[in-house]
Design a protein around this motif. Sequence first.
Motif, PDB file in Angstrom:
ATOM      1  N   ALA A  34     -37.806  -7.533  23.520  1.00 15.43           N
ATOM      2  CA  ALA A  34     -39.149  -8.044  23.802  1.00 15.43           C
ATOM      3  C   ALA A  34     -39.382  -8.156  25.319  1.00 15.43           C
ATOM      4  CB  ALA A  34     -39.351  -9.400  23.124  1.00 15.43           C
ATOM      5  N   ILE A  35     -38.348  -8.572  26.040  1.00 14.52           N
ATOM      6  CA  ILE A  35     -38.460  -8.656  27.511  1.00 14.52           C
ATOM      7  C   ILE A  35     -38.612  -7.249  28.099  1.00 14.52           C
ATOM      8  CG2 ILE A  35     -37.265  -9.276  29.654  1.00 14.52           C
ATOM      9  CD1 ILE A  35     -35.954 -11.615  28.077  1.00 14.52           C
ATOM     10  N   ALA A  36     -37.792  -6.316  27.608  1.00 10.15           N
ATOM     11  CA  ALA A  36     -37.870  -4.930  28.088  1.00 10.15           C
ATOM     12  C   ALA A  36     -39.255  -4.353  27.812  1.00 10.15           C
ATOM     13  CB  ALA A  36     -36.794  -4.072  27.414  1.00 10.15           C
ATOM     14  N   ARG A  37     -39.796  -4.657  26.636  1.00 10.26           N
ATOM     15  CA  ARG A  37     -41.129  -4.140  26.285  1.00 10.26           C
ATOM     16  C   ARG A  37     -42.186  -4.659  27.262  1.00 10.26           C
ATOM     17  NH1 ARG A  37     -43.728  -5.694  20.573  1.00 10.26           N
ATOM     18  NH2 ARG A  37     -43.469  -7.744  21.527  1.00 10.26           N
ATOM     19  N   ALA A  38     -42.094  -5.935  27.615  1.00 12.90           N
ATOM     20  CA  ALA A  38     -43.051  -6.490  28.579  1.00 12.90           C
ATOM     21  C   ALA A  38     -42.865  -5.840  29.954  1.00 12.90           C
ATOM     22  CB  ALA A  38     -42.869  -8.009  28.670  1.00 12.90           C
ATOM     23  N   LEU A  39     -41.606  -5.629  30.354  1.00 16.97           N
ATOM     24  CA  LEU A  39     -41.332  -5.037  31.667  1.00 16.97           C
ATOM     25  C   LEU A  39     -41.773  -3.578  31.762  1.00 16.97           C
ATOM     26  CD1 LEU A  39     -37.770  -6.464  32.391  1.00 16.97           C
ATOM     27  CD2 LEU A  39     -39.934  -7.170  33.448  1.00 16.97           C
ATOM     28  N   ALA A  40     -41.839  -2.908  30.610  1.00 16.20           N
ATOM     29  CA  ALA A  40     -42.204  -1.488  30.601  1.00 16.20           C
ATOM     30  C   ALA A  40     -43.615  -1.260  31.134  1.00 16.20           C
ATOM     31  CB  ALA A  40     -42.087  -0.927  29.177  1.00 16.20           C
ATOM     32  N   MET A  41     -44.423  -2.326  31.135  1.00 14.08           N
ATOM     33  CA  MET A  41     -45.797  -2.215  31.623  1.00 14.08           C
ATOM     34  C   MET A  41     -45.905  -2.471  33.124  1.00 14.08           C
ATOM     35  SD  MET A  41     -47.340  -1.401  28.894  1.00 14.08           S
ATOM     36  CE  MET A  41     -49.066  -1.736  29.170  1.00 14.08           C
ATOM     37  N   ASN A  42     -44.761  -2.623  33.787  1.00 18.17           N
ATOM     38  CA  ASN A  42     -44.741  -2.947  35.228  1.00 18.17           C
ATOM     39  C   ASN A  42     -45.600  -4.153  35.593  1.00 18.17           C
ATOM     40  OD1 ASN A  42     -44.867   0.376  35.048  1.00 18.17           O
ATOM     41  ND2 ASN A  42     -43.196  -0.466  36.272  1.00 18.17           N
ATOM     42  N   PRO A  43     -45.360  -5.269  34.921  1.00 21.88           N
ATOM     43  CA  PRO A  43     -46.192  -6.446  35.209  1.00 21.88           C
ATOM     44  C   PRO A  43     -45.887  -7.017  36.588  1.00 21.88           C
ATOM     45  CG  PRO A  43     -44.366  -7.068  33.817  1.00 21.88           C
ATOM     46  CD  PRO A  43     -44.298  -5.567  33.955  1.00 21.88           C
ATOM     47  N   LYS A  44     -46.879  -7.681  37.161  1.00 24.21           N
ATOM     48  CA  LYS A  44     -46.663  -8.381  38.429  1.00 24.21           C
ATOM     49  C   LYS A  44     -46.167  -9.796  38.171  1.00 24.21           C
ATOM     50  CE  LYS A  44     -50.110  -5.775  40.973  1.00 24.21           C
ATOM     51  NZ  LYS A  44     -51.440  -5.780  41.581  1.00 24.21           N
ATOM     52  N   ILE A  45     -46.417 -10.280  36.956  1.00 24.72           N
ATOM     53  CA  ILE A  45     -46.073 -11.656  36.585  1.00 24.72           C
ATOM     54  C   ILE A  45     -45.491 -11.625  35.180  1.00 24.72           C
ATOM     55  CG2 ILE A  45     -47.045 -13.952  36.042  1.00 24.72           C
ATOM     56  CD1 ILE A  45     -49.429 -13.088  37.930  1.00 24.72           C
ATOM     57  N   MET A  46     -44.447 -12.432  34.958  1.00 26.91           N
ATOM     58  CA  MET A  46     -43.904 -12.577  33.608  1.00 26.91           C
ATOM     59  C   MET A  46     -44.042 -14.041  33.156  1.00 26.91           C
ATOM     60  SD  MET A  46     -42.579  -9.796  32.055  1.00 26.91           S
ATOM     61  CE  MET A  46     -41.170 -10.265  31.034  1.00 26.91           C
ATOM     62  N   LEU A  47     -44.586 -14.229  31.969  1.00 24.85           N
ATOM     63  CA  LEU A  47     -44.708 -15.555  31.373  1.00 24.85           C
ATOM     64  C   LEU A  47     -43.716 -15.653  30.211  1.00 24.85           C
ATOM     65  CD1 LEU A  47     -48.619 -15.749  31.077  1.00 24.85           C
ATOM     66  CD2 LEU A  47     -47.195 -16.424  33.033  1.00 24.85           C
ATOM     67  N   PHE A  48     -42.971 -16.735  30.163  1.00 24.90           N
ATOM     68  CA  PHE A  48     -42.000 -16.935  29.087  1.00 24.90           C
ATOM     69  C   PHE A  48     -42.295 -18.258  28.396  1.00 24.90           C
ATOM     70  CE2 PHE A  48     -39.819 -14.150  32.056  1.00 24.90           C
ATOM     71  CZ  PHE A  48     -39.093 -13.288  31.242  1.00 24.90           C
ATOM     72  N   ASP A  49     -42.593 -18.216  27.098  1.00 24.46           N
ATOM     73  CA  ASP A  49     -42.895 -19.433  26.358  1.00 24.46           C
ATOM     74  C   ASP A  49     -41.710 -19.802  25.467  1.00 24.46           C
ATOM     75  OD1 ASP A  49     -44.038 -21.584  25.193  1.00 24.46           O
ATOM     76  OD2 ASP A  49     -45.649 -20.513  24.158  1.00 24.46           O
ATOM     77  N   GLU A  50     -40.865 -20.711  25.953  1.00 29.21           N
ATOM     78  CA  GLU A  50     -39.649 -21.133  25.246  1.00 29.21           C
ATOM     79  C   GLU A  50     -38.896 -19.938  24.649  1.00 29.21           C
ATOM     80  OE1 GLU A  50     -39.514 -24.770  23.401  1.00 29.21           O
ATOM     81  OE2 GLU A  50     -41.418 -25.500  24.159  1.00 29.21           O
ATOM     82  N   PRO A  51     -38.499 -18.986  25.495  1.00 29.06           N
ATOM     83  CA  PRO A  51     -37.957 -17.723  24.988  1.00 29.06           C
ATOM     84  C   PRO A  51     -36.627 -17.848  24.263  1.00 29.06           C
ATOM     85  CG  PRO A  51     -37.630 -17.886  27.353  1.00 29.06           C
ATOM     86  CD  PRO A  51     -38.522 -19.025  26.965  1.00 29.06           C
ATOM     87  N   THR A  52     -35.937 -18.979  24.419  1.00 29.71           N
ATOM     88  CA  THR A  52     -34.630 -19.115  23.760  1.00 29.71           C
ATOM     89  C   THR A  52     -34.644 -20.132  22.633  1.00 29.71           C
ATOM     90  OG1 THR A  52     -33.945 -20.752  25.405  1.00 29.71           O
ATOM     91  CG2 THR A  52     -33.358 -18.466  25.844  1.00 29.71           C
ATOM     92  N   SER A  53     -35.802 -20.735  22.338  1.00 35.47           N
ATOM     93  CA  SER A  53     -35.792 -21.859  21.392  1.00 35.47           C
ATOM     94  C   SER A  53     -35.548 -21.420  19.955  1.00 35.47           C
ATOM     95  CB  SER A  53     -37.088 -22.654  21.488  1.00 35.47           C
ATOM     96  OG  SER A  53     -38.164 -21.864  21.049  1.00 35.47           O
ATOM     97  N   ALA A  54     -35.786 -20.147  19.627  1.00 32.98           N
ATOM     98  CA  ALA A  54     -35.556 -19.681  18.255  1.00 32.98           C
ATOM     99  C   ALA A  54     -34.168 -19.060  18.086  1.00 32.98           C
ATOM    100  CB  ALA A  54     -36.642 -18.667  17.867  1.00 32.98           C
ATOM    101  N   LEU A  55     -33.372 -19.095  19.156  1.00 32.28           N
ATOM    102  CA  LEU A  55     -32.081 -18.398  19.118  1.00 32.28           C
ATOM    103  C   LEU A  55     -30.926 -19.326  18.774  1.00 32.28           C
ATOM    104  CD1 LEU A  55     -32.385 -16.284  22.392  1.00 32.28           C
ATOM    105  CD2 LEU A  55     -32.784 -15.508  20.048  1.00 32.28           C
ATOM    106  N   ASP A  56     -29.903 -18.734  18.162  1.00 35.01           N
ATOM    107  CA  ASP A  56     -28.661 -19.475  17.964  1.00 35.01           C
ATOM    108  C   ASP A  56     -28.024 -19.727  19.331  1.00 35.01           C
ATOM    109  OD1 ASP A  56     -28.992 -19.323  15.240  1.00 35.01           O
ATOM    110  OD2 ASP A  56     -27.879 -17.448  15.064  1.00 35.01           O
TER     111      ASP A  56
END
Length: 245
Positions: free
Chosen positions: A149-171
Amino acid sequence: MDAIIQIENVHKYFRGGIHALRGVSLEVGKGEVVVIVGPSGSGKSTLLRCINRLEQYEEGKIVVDGIPLDSAANINAVRQEVGMVFQSFNLFSHMRVIDNLTLAQRVVRKRPLEEAKAVGMDLLAKVGIPDKADAFPAQLSGGQQQRVAIARALAMNPKIMLFDEPTSALDPEMINEVLEVMLDLAREGMTMVVVSHEMGFSRAAATRVIFMDEGQIVEQGSATQIFGAPTQERTKAFLSKVLHH
């Protein structure tokens, strides 16, 4: 400071008269890593979602990279510059990983398939799973899906990345592999706004930590200051709960 995000006196109401954001103002400089912490329901995720207008707001204004979020055309322009990673990975389950990575590149950025694939493969290597290009999301662990999901967002060459609790659903054992990727991005100078309770990440990467409560910014400062010597009672109360878990 060259502000790439300017948030000015933003108010947001939800149905039933809930005043979710109460006059929030914030500037984020280019290359800054801003981590937002606070109790559940404090408005952190709402604020984050206002930055790319996934959430409407009733009052105030937001300008991203010089573009005010005040028209459909502008909102679309901003969304192309801002990558977003959610708690849930939101990958297309019927598509292979590489197709998840090339879709928006082709549709939005109008890249030819070969170029889009090359970008996708580079980014899979960057997030540490170059061998997963042909896998389907269901064949991956949660940590691997979030890295896609992070790679997919980066593929668009964003100038800004927003992360909304990106690890809260992970073990727990998968959290670090995602934070490592985020740390790398921070080191490379990506402008990031992160809603997260991961204190280790904040200490290692945040240029600024913001504590929100009841729809307002209560306190902000360096990670050392906020976690080590908070000045506000509400910050102290919140941290005593979080840090003693």
